[in-house]
Design an enzyme around this catalytic site. Structure first.
Site, short mmCIF file in Angstrom:
data_model
loop_
_atom_site.label_atom_id
_atom_site.label_comp_id
_atom_site.label_asym_id
_atom_site.label_seq_id
_atom_site.Cartn_x
_atom_site.Cartn_y
_atom_site.Cartn_z
N GLY A 1 -6.57 7.80 15.64
CA GLY A 1 -6.10 8.93 14.84
C GLY A 1 -4.61 9.18 14.88
O GLY A 1 -4.03 9.64 13.90
N ALA A 2 -3.96 8.90 16.01
CA ALA A 2 -2.54 9.24 16.16
C ALA A 2 -1.68 8.11 15.59
O ALA A 2 -1.16 7.28 16.33
CB ALA A 2 -2.20 9.50 17.62
N ASP A 3 -1.54 8.10 14.28
CA ASP A 3 -0.85 7.00 13.61
C ASP A 3 0.49 7.42 13.02
O ASP A 3 1.00 6.80 12.10
CB ASP A 3 -1.73 6.44 12.49
CG ASP A 3 -2.08 7.48 11.44
OD1 ASP A 3 -1.83 8.67 11.69
OD2 ASP A 3 -2.60 7.11 10.38
N LYS B 1 0.85 -1.19 0.00
CA LYS B 1 0.00 0.00 0.00
C LYS B 1 0.89 1.24 0.00
O LYS B 1 1.78 1.38 0.84
CB LYS B 1 -0.93 0.03 1.22
CG LYS B 1 -1.88 1.24 1.18
CD LYS B 1 -3.02 1.12 2.18
CE LYS B 1 -2.64 1.52 3.57
NZ LYS B 1 -3.82 1.73 4.44
#
Length: 311
Positions: A211-213, A66
């Site tokens: 969200g905190a990736d 990806k």
């Protein structure tokens, strides 16, 4: 040779929320058992604008790559935050088998992981559930919760996104504080703002932090991580680029403090300990989850009238 090209609409048509949930659950277990493998994602950064990510995985007879972006400022320009492609190949022959829209694959697996963690770790009898952040991934999370028979409350700084999410079968929260006080909270924000300050978690809550990736992102105060029973999708990735990274760097959290969700799903690790436990799942997004969604879409693609490209 020609291969199917699955657009956003085709991916969502091919993979239902229930199918995505099952596929991602199975992928977690397969990864835990060493049957599916991946390397931590590679970041090519162009901050403050955003970053590019390369994510490979191998399992189930397929290999995946990806190439995906995260540009948080794009919505203000009328552009999507996440764009990219997923390339799926036969692991035995190396032949390309499908090309898929990365944003829809990401939305499905993000929603599946967040809801799966909540189902696995929430307190028995939990009733209220909230989704904070109603962009593409948040909206898909709402759709997955509704498909599982739950009615979440939703909150977003953008009123139009709240309204759109409510139309999927949710209810608008009275306020952000209302949403963050629910028994189960799934946060799907850009990670630029701390939602849970120090001292804000309450006994018995479950929080899925989606969200905190990436480096520098956080949805919860670092000190607050020390109060929670911690889980993650993959320690190697989360400890360097997830919500846990700052706490690891500060010496607040060590490897022994964190349980990988796959171990709990496989029945080989403990989940919630008691009703007072505050369980917290740090999701960084795994390539094996993308592989699960891509394979599910490929298997259904034979039933769809899809465009193909000649190679």
């Amino acid at each position: 040779m020609s291969v199917p090209v699955l657009s956003r609409e085709a991916v969502l048509a091919a993979v239902s929320p229930q199918d995505a949930y099952t596929a991602v659950r199975n992928a977690f277990v397969a990864h835990h058992r060493g049957e599916w493998v991946m390397q931590p994602k590679v970041y090519v950064t162009n901050y403050p604008a955003g970053d590019f990510r390369a994510m490979p995985a191998l399992g189930g007879g397929h290999a995946l790559l990806k190439w995906v972006t995260s540009f948080p400022g794009n919505p203000a320009l009328g552009l999507p935050t996440v764009t990219g492609l997923v390339v799926l190949s036969n692991a035995e022959t190396g032949q390309l088998e499908a090309i898929l829209d990365a944003a829809s694959v990401t939305a499905l697996r993000t929603a599946a992981a967040g809801v799966l963690a909540a189902d696995t770790l929430e307190r028995e009898g939990s009733s209220s559930v909230a989704v904070v952040g109603c962009g593409v991934n948040g909206a898909e999370t709402v759709r997955m919760l509704v498909a599982h028979g739950r009615t979440p409350v939703v909150w977003d700084v953008d009123a139009q996104r709240r309204i759109a999410a409510a139309q999927l079968g949710a209810e608008e929260a009275e306020s952000l504080r209302h949403a963050l006080g629910c028994d189960v909270v799934i946060t799907v924000t850009p990670g630029s703002t701390v939602l849970f300050p120090e001292g804000s978690l309450r006994p018995g809550q479950h929080i899925s932090l989606m969200g905190a990736d990436g480096p520098g992102k956080a949805e919860i105060a670092t000190a607050e991580l020390g109060r929670a029973h911690l889980f993650c999708d993959d320690w190697e990735q989360a400890s360097h680029g997830g919500e846990l990274a700052a706490a690891v760097a500060a010496g607040i959290v060590e490897r022994s403090d964190v349980t990988q969700l796959g171990g709990v799903l496989a029945g080989e690790a403990q989940g919630r300990r008691n009703d007072e436990d505050v369980t917290l799942f740090d999701s960084t997004g795994l390539a094996i989850q993308d592989l699960a969604i891509a394979r599910a879409a490929l298997f259904r693609s034979v039933e769809l009238d899809l465009p193909r490209v000649e190679l």
